[in-house]
Design an enzyme around this catalytic site. Structure first.
Site, PDB file in Angstrom:
ATOM      1  N   GLY A 188       0.840  -1.204   0.000  1.00 24.78           N
ATOM      2  CA  GLY A 188       0.000   0.000   0.000  1.00 24.78           C
ATOM      3  C   GLY A 188       0.877   1.256   0.000  1.00 24.78           C
ATOM      4  O   GLY A 188       0.704   2.160  -0.818  1.00 24.78           O
ATOM      5  N   HIS A 189       1.853   1.289   0.905  1.00 21.76           N
ATOM      6  CA  HIS A 189       2.775   2.424   0.950  1.00 21.76           C
ATOM      7  C   HIS A 189       3.518   2.563  -0.380  1.00 21.76           C
ATOM      8  O   HIS A 189       3.713   3.667  -0.878  1.00 21.76           O
ATOM      9  CB  HIS A 189       3.808   2.230   2.066  1.00 21.76           C
ATOM     10  CG  HIS A 189       3.246   2.181   3.454  1.00 21.76           C
ATOM     11  ND1 HIS A 189       3.325   1.068   4.251  1.00 21.76           N
ATOM     12  CD2 HIS A 189       2.605   3.119   4.195  1.00 21.76           C
ATOM     13  CE1 HIS A 189       2.771   1.328   5.432  1.00 21.76           C
ATOM     14  NE2 HIS A 189       2.313   2.559   5.420  1.00 21.76           N
TER      15      HIS A 189
ATOM     16  N   GLN B 251      -0.957  10.745  17.730  1.00 21.04           N
ATOM     17  CA  GLN B 251      -2.171  10.248  17.065  1.00 21.04           C
ATOM     18  C   GLN B 251      -2.644   8.905  17.619  1.00 21.04           C
ATOM     19  O   GLN B 251      -3.605   8.330  17.121  1.00 21.04           O
ATOM     20  CB  GLN B 251      -1.977  10.192  15.550  1.00 21.04           C
ATOM     21  CG  GLN B 251      -1.076   9.095  15.045  1.00 21.04           C
ATOM     22  CD  GLN B 251      -0.801   9.254  13.562  1.00 21.04           C
ATOM     23  OE1 GLN B 251      -0.156  10.194  13.134  1.00 21.04           O
ATOM     24  NE2 GLN B 251      -1.303   8.327  12.757  1.00 21.04           N
TER      25      GLN B 251
ATOM     26  N   LYS C 216      -7.280   4.088   1.810  1.00 15.41           N
ATOM     27  CA  LYS C 216      -7.521   3.176   2.935  1.00 15.41           C
ATOM     28  C   LYS C 216      -7.957   3.970   4.172  1.00 15.41           C
ATOM     29  O   LYS C 216      -8.821   3.549   4.922  1.00 15.41           O
ATOM     30  CB  LYS C 216      -6.232   2.397   3.210  1.00 15.41           C
ATOM     31  CG  LYS C 216      -6.110   1.806   4.588  1.00 15.41           C
ATOM     32  CD  LYS C 216      -6.461   0.350   4.555  1.00 15.41           C
ATOM     33  CE  LYS C 216      -6.416  -0.313   5.909  1.00 15.41           C
ATOM     34  NZ  LYS C 216      -5.549   0.241   6.893  1.00 15.41           N
TER      35      LYS C 216
ATOM     36  N   GLN D  91      -9.031  10.303   6.892  1.00 15.17           N
ATOM     37  CA  GLN D  91      -7.770  11.028   7.053  1.00 15.17           C
ATOM     38  C   GLN D  91      -7.482  11.871   5.809  1.00 15.17           C
ATOM     39  O   GLN D  91      -7.073  13.035   5.911  1.00 15.17           O
ATOM     40  CB  GLN D  91      -6.630  10.033   7.295  1.00 15.17           C
ATOM     41  CG  GLN D  91      -5.243  10.641   7.207  1.00 15.17           C
ATOM     42  CD  GLN D  91      -4.178   9.634   7.564  1.00 15.17           C
ATOM     43  OE1 GLN D  91      -3.893   9.420   8.730  1.00 15.17           O
ATOM     44  NE2 GLN D  91      -3.586   9.003   6.567  1.00 15.17           N
TER      45      GLN D  91
HETATM   46  P1  AMP Z   1       0.391   4.549   7.798  1.00 12.09           P
HETATM   47  O1  AMP Z   1       1.832   4.180   7.714  1.00 12.09           O
HETATM   48  O2  AMP Z   1      -0.508   3.439   8.177  1.00 12.09           O
HETATM   49  O3  AMP Z   1       0.169   5.820   8.558  1.00 12.09           O
HETATM   50  O4  AMP Z   1      -0.046   4.886   6.298  1.00 12.09           O
HETATM   51  C1  AMP Z   1       0.662   5.821   5.528  1.00 12.09           C
HETATM   52  C2  AMP Z   1      -0.118   6.092   4.266  1.00 12.09           C
HETATM   53  O5  AMP Z   1      -0.271   4.880   3.528  1.00 12.09           O
HETATM   54  C3  AMP Z   1      -1.522   6.634   4.515  1.00 12.09           C
HETATM   55  O6  AMP Z   1      -1.791   7.665   3.570  1.00 12.09           O
HETATM   56  C4  AMP Z   1      -2.384   5.431   4.290  1.00 12.09           C
HETATM   57  O7  AMP Z   1      -3.691   5.750   3.858  1.00 12.09           O
HETATM   58  C5  AMP Z   1      -1.630   4.723   3.194  1.00 12.09           C
HETATM   59  N1  AMP Z   1      -2.001   3.301   3.142  1.00 12.09           N
HETATM   60  C6  AMP Z   1      -1.906   2.397   4.149  1.00 12.09           C
HETATM   61  N2  AMP Z   1      -2.386   1.193   3.755  1.00 12.09           N
HETATM   62  C7  AMP Z   1      -2.801   1.349   2.471  1.00 12.09           C
HETATM   63  C8  AMP Z   1      -3.399   0.501   1.503  1.00 12.09           C
HETATM   64  N3  AMP Z   1      -3.683  -0.775   1.770  1.00 12.09           N
HETATM   65  N4  AMP Z   1      -3.694   1.016   0.296  1.00 12.09           N
HETATM   66  C9  AMP Z   1      -3.418   2.318   0.007  1.00 12.09           C
HETATM   67  N5  AMP Z   1      -2.849   3.170   0.872  1.00 12.09           N
HETATM   68  C10 AMP Z   1      -2.548   2.702   2.082  1.00 12.09           C
END
Ligand code: AMP
Length: 272
Positions: free
Chosen positions: A27-28, A52, A140, A144
């Site tokens: 995803g990242h 957060q 996702k 946010q």
């Molecule tokens: P996090 O590290 O969980 O804070 O996520 C960092 C970024 O990655 C945020 O913008 C999330 O929305 C995005 N993100 C996390 N998981 C996914 C996913 N499965 N698909 C798309 N974006 C994602």
């Protein structure tokens, strides 16, 4: 980082920022690829932001596989992995918050009272430090993304917000750093989130317009899984994220479900 950003800007480079908390996954990486396509200097920030997390949440447990993350970023051609420490981001006399009022009331904001204030504060800081022309977020975390868009407009941050679709694994489970907490069985059970979203979508496609009936059907599907407990299950307007009773326009099906102790979120936009 600020000096580097100033130098890049002086050389007319376009800076793309991907803010993350690390434990990077596909995803990242899709965000990183989008940032690279939209800019010529890409920064990934990795910061597990204490403000957060609510007190009973997983801040200390949150996975921090730093070397692996840096390698993944290198392989993707990221120019800088920005790794501030908690003390650098929140020095002793820190006392300022950024808060988006209305969009943060429902959905995740209702079950995580301080979460979005922590997110917008750290994202505002990252914008001022990295000075991006474009910042990339994932659908996702749909709420946010909407909250960050609102903050960007309200506070006149001079950059574009880009939102990238949800990346799922072969079973439909949205990939997440928190999926590491799940046992094999819990991971299998967790596919119920996506199945419920598909059920909701198919009911709407079949002509059902009453949100309460759709939510009941989705809820029954999830509740049939013993390890699952619904935190919220909502059908909301795409723009203001307010619950709708009757589906007239495009809506967001959004849910958060505890799978054992692990809270997972997922969502789907349904266009009518
Ligand atoms: P996090 O590290 O969980 O804070 O996520 C960092 C970024 O990655 C945020 O913008 C999330 O929305 C995005 N993100 C996390 N998981 C996914 C996913 N499965 N698909 C798309 N974006 C994602």
């Amino acid at each position: 980082m600020q000096k580097r950003a100033d130098a890049w800007r002086a050389e007319n480079h376009r800076i793309g920022l991907v803010p993350t908390m690390g434990a990077l996954h596909d995803g990242h990486l899709s965000l990183v690829r989008r940032a690279r396509a939209l800019s010529d200097r890409t920064v990934v920030s990795i910061f597990v932001n204490p403000s957060q997390f609510d007190p009973n949440e997983d801040f200390t447990q949150y996975p921090r596989p730093l070397e692996k993350d840096i390698k993944l970023c290198e392989d993707e051609g990221v120019d800088i992995v920005f790794l501030p420490t908690v003390d650098e981001m929140y020095p002793q006399n820190f006392q300022t918050d950024v808060n988006v009022e209305k969009l943060t009331q429902g959905l995740c904001g209702a079950s995580r009272p301080n979460h979005f204030k922590g997110v917008t504060t750290v994202v505002a800081k990252l914008f001022n430090i990295v000075k991006p022309h474009v910042a990339v977020f994932g659908a996702k975390d749909f709420q946010q993304a909407r909250v960050v868009e609102r903050m960007t407009q309200d506070l006149n941050f001079d950059l574009e917000i880009e939102v990238v679709p949800i990346v799922r694994d072969g079973t439909g489970l949205a990939v997440s750093s928190r999926n590491q907490y799940l046992s094999v069985q819990q991971k299998a059970d967790a596919t119920i989130l996506f199945q419920a979203l598909l059920l909701g979508e198919s009911l709407i496609r079949g002509g059902e317009r009453r949100a309460d009936l759709i939510k009941t059907a989705m809820g029954e599907l999830i509740n049939a899984i013993e390890s699952s407990r619904i935190d919220y299950l909502e059908i909301v307007d795409l723009k203001n994220l307010q619950p709708v009773e009757e589906i007239k326009n495009s809506v967001l099906l959004a849910l958060a479900v505890f799978n054992g102790p692990t809270r997972l979120i997922d969502n789907k936009v349904v266009t009518v």
